[in-house]
Enzyme design. Structure first.
Site, PDB file in Angstrom:
ATOM      1  N   HIS A   7      -0.922   0.803 -10.228  1.00  0.00           N
ATOM      2  CA  HIS A   7      -1.652  -0.144  -9.377  1.00  0.00           C
ATOM      3  C   HIS A   7      -2.269  -1.270 -10.212  1.00  0.00           C
ATOM      4  O   HIS A   7      -3.479  -1.467 -10.242  1.00  0.00           O
ATOM      5  CB  HIS A   7      -2.741   0.565  -8.572  1.00  0.00           C
ATOM      6  CG  HIS A   7      -3.096  -0.159  -7.303  1.00  0.00           C
ATOM      7  ND1 HIS A   7      -3.514   0.494  -6.168  1.00  0.00           N
ATOM      8  CD2 HIS A   7      -3.113  -1.483  -6.997  1.00  0.00           C
ATOM      9  CE1 HIS A   7      -3.759  -0.391  -5.211  1.00  0.00           C
ATOM     10  NE2 HIS A   7      -3.526  -1.606  -5.698  1.00  0.00           N
ATOM     11  N   GLU A  19      -3.831   7.911  -4.765  1.00  0.00           N
ATOM     12  CA  GLU A  19      -4.183   7.365  -6.085  1.00  0.00           C
ATOM     13  C   GLU A  19      -5.586   7.803  -6.489  1.00  0.00           C
ATOM     14  O   GLU A  19      -6.464   7.936  -5.637  1.00  0.00           O
ATOM     15  CB  GLU A  19      -4.108   5.836  -6.047  1.00  0.00           C
ATOM     16  CG  GLU A  19      -2.712   5.303  -5.780  1.00  0.00           C
ATOM     17  CD  GLU A  19      -2.696   3.782  -5.726  1.00  0.00           C
ATOM     18  OE1 GLU A  19      -3.733   3.147  -6.030  1.00  0.00           O
ATOM     19  OE2 GLU A  19      -1.658   3.215  -5.362  1.00  0.00           O
ATOM     20  N   ARG A  46       0.843  -1.177   0.000  1.00  0.00           N
ATOM     21  CA  ARG A  46       0.000   0.000   0.000  1.00  0.00           C
ATOM     22  C   ARG A  46       0.884   1.236   0.000  1.00  0.00           C
ATOM     23  O   ARG A  46       1.963   1.262   0.595  1.00  0.00           O
ATOM     24  CB  ARG A  46      -0.933   0.017   1.225  1.00  0.00           C
ATOM     25  CG  ARG A  46      -2.191  -0.848   1.060  1.00  0.00           C
ATOM     26  CD  ARG A  46      -3.101  -0.246  -0.005  1.00  0.00           C
ATOM     27  NE  ARG A  46      -4.362  -0.947  -0.185  1.00  0.00           N
ATOM     28  CZ  ARG A  46      -4.589  -1.886  -1.089  1.00  0.00           C
ATOM     29  NH1 ARG A  46      -3.599  -2.294  -1.867  1.00  0.00           N
ATOM     30  NH2 ARG A  46      -5.774  -2.427  -1.230  1.00  0.00           N
TER      31      ARG A  46
END
Length: 336
Positions: A291, A271, A242
């Protein structure tokens, strides 16, 4: 004489066009309403979508907080997250309201481990720089000192966290002839893949440090300036856990000063990052991906399918297959 139509619980889905047949399966049994827009719903829009629903299917980028839970109303019984990480969910607030919260472990470990290994190779061998040079027409005469990286085979890999994804990376590392060590604060045992070492020893002795921890209050900023200073100038840092676990400003500083060889990130804070001038994108020794750790057709479909199975189970009065660790697998009664 016609009978009274049976009640069909309402399920809200935070995106349209999700892969696989999970949402279609839900629609055969429940009244499903999916967000119609091409862009993700804003918090207020998601709250309106969730109003009066009994099940809610969301993605990892969606924030499920008290405002959303209140907007959904007291009939909400389950929030199913199509993601392994759940830092965007206020789990305590859901528990207070008797709402089951589920996620999707097990189905994405190998796919994400593939991307972690890809980042190790890309960053350590500095492959993106060679591709960029080729695309700019800059591939000239052969030079022995061009595009030099560091070996992956024979290197020591240090895994921070030792869950499903980290162990999947350890299996892949064995195929590259890497030595593997790991740190987990509670599980301090060795296994056939890796040996346990203290945290600071891992940072000092690993050629590659790969982060695989969830984002919690304990892990936020876990890799900061102090921790980066313990690593060697030949170390590569990779994060597929993360974004908030790694202090990005400290990472950029270490790379710019030559205190770290390279880094690869599939996750970032804030993000999505959409500014082309973002300093993360400009750093030549940093590989950044948007991601995509779980981004294969089969894995994303499996994530949605598992989220749908969790909703089906709870609305059928059964235990959720994959509740958030340490939380109830059936709806409870909120405190009075």
């Amino acid at each position: 004489m016609s009978g009274t139509p049976s009640h069909r619980p309402r399920v809200a889905v935070a995106r349209t066009g999700l892969p696989g047949d999970g949402v279609r399966r839900l629609a055969t049994r429940f009244d499903v309403t999916a967000w119609p827009g091409s862009a993700p719903p804003a918090p207020a829009e998601l709250g309106e979508l969730a109003r009066d629903c009994e099940g809610l299917l969301v993605l990892g980028s969606d924030r499920v907080d008290t405002a959303l839970l209140d907007a959904a109303g007291p009939g909400l019984r389950v929030v199913a997250l199509a993601s392994m990480g759940y830092d965007g969910i206020d789990v305590a607030a859901a528990e207070e309201r008797g709402v089951v919260v589920t996620h999707t472990p097990d189905v994405l470990a190998d796919t994400t481990a593939d991307v972690a290994m890809a980042l190790i190779l890309m960053a350590r061998r500095r492959l993106p720089a060679s591709v960029d040079t080729l695309r700019r027409g800059g591939w000239g005469a052969f030079r022995m000192d061009a595009f030099l990286g560091l070996d992956v085979h024979g290197a020591t890999l240090g895994l921070i966290g030792y869950g499903q994804i980290a162990r999947a990376v350890a299996r892949r590392a064995a195929g590259f002839g890497m030595r593997v060590q790991h740190h987990h604060p509670r599980r301090k045992e060795d296994d056939e893949l890796s040996r346990w070492v203290p945290f600071e020893e891992l940072l000092r002795t690993s050629d590659v440090v790969s982060v695989h921890t969830p984002l919690t209050e304990e892990t936020r900023g876990l890799i900061g300036a102090t921790e980066l200073a313990l690593m060697r100038p030949t170390t590569t840092l990779v994060n597929t856990g993360r974004g908030g676990v790694v202090d990005e400003d400290a990472l950029l500083g270490a790379l710019r000063r030559g205190e770290l060889h390279s880094a690869g990130l599939d996750v970032m804070t804030g993000e999505p990052r959409t500014d082309p001038s973002d300093p993360l994108f400009a750093e030549p020794h940093l590989v950044v991906l948007p991601h995509v750790g779980s981004a294969t057709e089969a894995t994303r479909a499996a994530m949605v399918s598992l989220a749908a199975r969790n909703i089906e189970a709870v609305l059928d009065g059964q235990a959720a297959p994959t509740p958030i660790p340490g939380t109830p697998d059936r709806p409870g009664t909120p405190p009075t």
